[in-house]
Design a protein around this motif. Sequence first.
Motif, PDB file in Angstrom:
ATOM      1  N   VAL A   1     -65.826 -39.873  45.045  1.00 32.07           N
ATOM      2  CA  VAL A   1     -65.699 -38.462  44.726  1.00 32.07           C
ATOM      3  C   VAL A   1     -64.515 -38.296  43.780  1.00 32.07           C
ATOM      4  O   VAL A   1     -63.606 -39.139  43.757  1.00 32.07           O
ATOM      5  CB  VAL A   1     -65.478 -37.631  46.009  1.00 32.07           C
ATOM      6  N   ILE A   2     -64.518 -37.238  42.973  1.00 28.46           N
ATOM      7  CA  ILE A   2     -63.333 -36.864  42.206  1.00 28.46           C
ATOM      8  C   ILE A   2     -62.460 -36.040  43.139  1.00 28.46           C
ATOM      9  O   ILE A   2     -62.846 -34.957  43.588  1.00 28.46           O
ATOM     10  CB  ILE A   2     -63.713 -36.054  40.956  1.00 28.46           C
ATOM     11  N   ASP A   3     -61.286 -36.551  43.477  1.00 25.83           N
ATOM     12  CA  ASP A   3     -60.435 -35.919  44.488  1.00 25.83           C
ATOM     13  C   ASP A   3     -59.964 -34.530  44.066  1.00 25.83           C
ATOM     14  O   ASP A   3     -59.950 -33.598  44.871  1.00 25.83           O
ATOM     15  CB  ASP A   3     -59.213 -36.795  44.778  1.00 25.83           C
ATOM     16  N   GLN A   4     -59.531 -34.414  42.801  1.00 25.00           N
ATOM     17  CA  GLN A   4     -59.008 -33.137  42.316  1.00 25.00           C
ATOM     18  C   GLN A   4     -59.468 -32.905  40.878  1.00 25.00           C
ATOM     19  O   GLN A   4     -59.580 -33.851  40.096  1.00 25.00           O
ATOM     20  CB  GLN A   4     -57.471 -33.123  42.332  1.00 25.00           C
ATOM     21  N   VAL A   5     -59.688 -31.630  40.554  1.00 23.60           N
ATOM     22  CA  VAL A   5     -59.931 -31.214  39.174  1.00 23.60           C
ATOM     23  C   VAL A   5     -58.869 -30.182  38.819  1.00 23.60           C
ATOM     24  O   VAL A   5     -58.758 -29.149  39.482  1.00 23.60           O
ATOM     25  CB  VAL A   5     -61.334 -30.596  38.997  1.00 23.60           C
ATOM     26  N   TRP A   6     -58.083 -30.476  37.795  1.00 24.41           N
ATOM     27  CA  TRP A   6     -57.057 -29.536  37.333  1.00 24.41           C
ATOM     28  C   TRP A   6     -57.608 -28.808  36.114  1.00 24.41           C
ATOM     29  O   TRP A   6     -57.903 -29.431  35.087  1.00 24.41           O
ATOM     30  CB  TRP A   6     -55.772 -30.283  36.977  1.00 24.41           C
ATOM     31  N   VAL A   7     -57.749 -27.490  36.236  1.00 22.65           N
ATOM     32  CA  VAL A   7     -58.361 -26.666  35.199  1.00 22.65           C
ATOM     33  C   VAL A   7     -57.300 -25.738  34.628  1.00 22.65           C
ATOM     34  O   VAL A   7     -56.759 -24.884  35.337  1.00 22.65           O
ATOM     35  CB  VAL A   7     -59.535 -25.855  35.781  1.00 22.65           C
ATOM     36  N   LYS A   8     -56.988 -25.905  33.355  1.00 24.13           N
ATOM     37  CA  LYS A   8     -55.988 -25.083  32.671  1.00 24.13           C
ATOM     38  C   LYS A   8     -56.739 -24.152  31.722  1.00 24.13           C
ATOM     39  O   LYS A   8     -57.274 -24.579  30.696  1.00 24.13           O
ATOM     40  CB  LYS A   8     -54.991 -25.979  31.931  1.00 24.13           C
ATOM     41  N   HIS A   9     -56.767 -22.886  32.100  1.00 21.85           N
ATOM     42  CA  HIS A   9     -57.584 -21.878  31.412  1.00 21.85           C
ATOM     43  C   HIS A   9     -56.690 -20.996  30.561  1.00 21.85           C
ATOM     44  O   HIS A   9     -55.754 -20.366  31.076  1.00 21.85           O
ATOM     45  CB  HIS A   9     -58.319 -21.039  32.466  1.00 21.85           C
ATOM     46  N   ARG A  10     -56.962 -20.977  29.269  1.00 17.97           N
ATOM     47  CA  ARG A  10     -56.204 -20.099  28.375  1.00 17.97           C
ATOM     48  C   ARG A  10     -56.578 -18.648  28.676  1.00 17.97           C
ATOM     49  O   ARG A  10     -57.758 -18.277  28.594  1.00 17.97           O
ATOM     50  CB  ARG A  10     -56.492 -20.456  26.917  1.00 17.97           C
ATOM     51  N   VAL A  11     -55.597 -17.857  29.045  1.00 22.73           N
ATOM     52  CA  VAL A  11     -55.852 -16.472  29.424  1.00 22.73           C
ATOM     53  C   VAL A  11     -56.483 -15.729  28.243  1.00 22.73           C
ATOM     54  O   VAL A  11     -55.991 -15.775  27.115  1.00 22.73           O
ATOM     55  CB  VAL A  11     -54.548 -15.783  29.862  1.00 22.73           C
ATOM     56  N   GLY A  12     -57.604 -15.078  28.525  1.00 20.56           N
ATOM     57  CA  GLY A  12     -58.355 -14.375  27.498  1.00 20.56           C
ATOM     58  C   GLY A  12     -59.598 -15.115  27.062  1.00 20.56           C
ATOM     59  O   GLY A  12     -60.509 -14.517  26.498  1.00 20.56           O
TER      60      GLY A  12
END
Length: 424
Positions: free
Chosen positions: A218-229
């Motif tokens: 499994v992929i233990d963690q997914v870090w998602v960095k979302h540009r606001v807007g």
Amino acid sequence: MNRRTTNWAGNIGFTAERLHHPSTVAELQAVIARAERARALGSGHSFNAVADTPGALVSLAHLPRTMELDTAAGTVQAGAGVRYAELAQWLHERGRSLHNLGSLPHISVAGSCATATHGSGDANGSLATAVEGLELVTAEGDLVALSRAEHGTDFDGMVVALGALGVVTSMTLRTAPTFDVAQRVYDDLPLEALEDGFDAITGAAYSVSLFTAWREPVIDQVWVKHRVGDTLHEDAASGFFGARPADGPRHPVPGMAAQHCTEQLGAAGPWSERLPHFRPGSPPSSAGAELQAEYLLPRHAAVAALRALEPLRERIARVVQINEIRTVAADEQWLSPSYRQDTAAFHFTLVPDTAAVLPVLELIEERLAPFGAVPHWGKLFTVPPAALRERYSRLPDFAALARRFDPAGKFANAFLREHVLGDG
């Protein structure tokens, strides 16, 4: 004997006869002019002998930490000793940004660009792709200015240069208006989700990182960095392609406390405080107690590469602290692993035991070789020099460029001669 005998991780002992700490560019020029052999040392965050030399090892840490913003051109000139953490904060305070940052912002600007160090994001090139100009001290001790405007396509051989052309004293980087980012972490992404939509997952936000310790399928963690807007995947608030929202802050390495990591849980903040995984104002929890390796391969082959590594799961799990999978956009840098191809980067943070790690890296490299994987220039690897040179089509052009700048090989060391210049 130099006073600094090892790199950041302590696995490399430098052989230089002396470590120099010039405090001005003029002092640096004098050191280089009289040295028979010389190399520059950035933040020491390389895990192989790329920075080593039997001659004069030069630290740039004491040079003036200059940062000058050209508002008309939209660029910033930063001294080579400046680290990304301080440059990013300085730029944000002035309403500007860089397109990306590495996961660790404590590394130097010049050293990071010279080795094609990168962040994450389908549309984001390596850190070196922001460079529009640089100044360096040549073998004769002269200070010369190089720029994309003056040198055209040859400039693509001058940035990711591994210190072979001279000692960089400053870099001019392209900037953009500052922006905010919200970061969320998700737990337990099913591998089936990657099989069905790797591109959809990595393209769902400005920057996406996948972490696995290879303990479970499994992929233990997914870090998602979302540009606001920007538009984010529609299920991101309640789940992410089958992964569930983390119930609190996470550290990428299982079992480590998250206080040194950048803020998560969707709290918006400036790019300078969200694009790295670790807070600019504090060291990462590992504090150098690790080794690192990284391999970059065509992005379209990422899922097949994961499948190829699956039989090694138990072997990898014994030596890895965490494996991060990121994407990097194609570029034109001659020595970039992403030269003219979108890539997936498999980054391994490993236990600090070289004897245990190297045999596993050999197995990983054997499995990734059919995909044309190339190692990060500043990380551990065992790929044979001949095989490595075959995977870089512009190496002959770069070798010619290096001979033009440094005909006597003052800045060439054993690593460069063996792996890059082909005369080792």
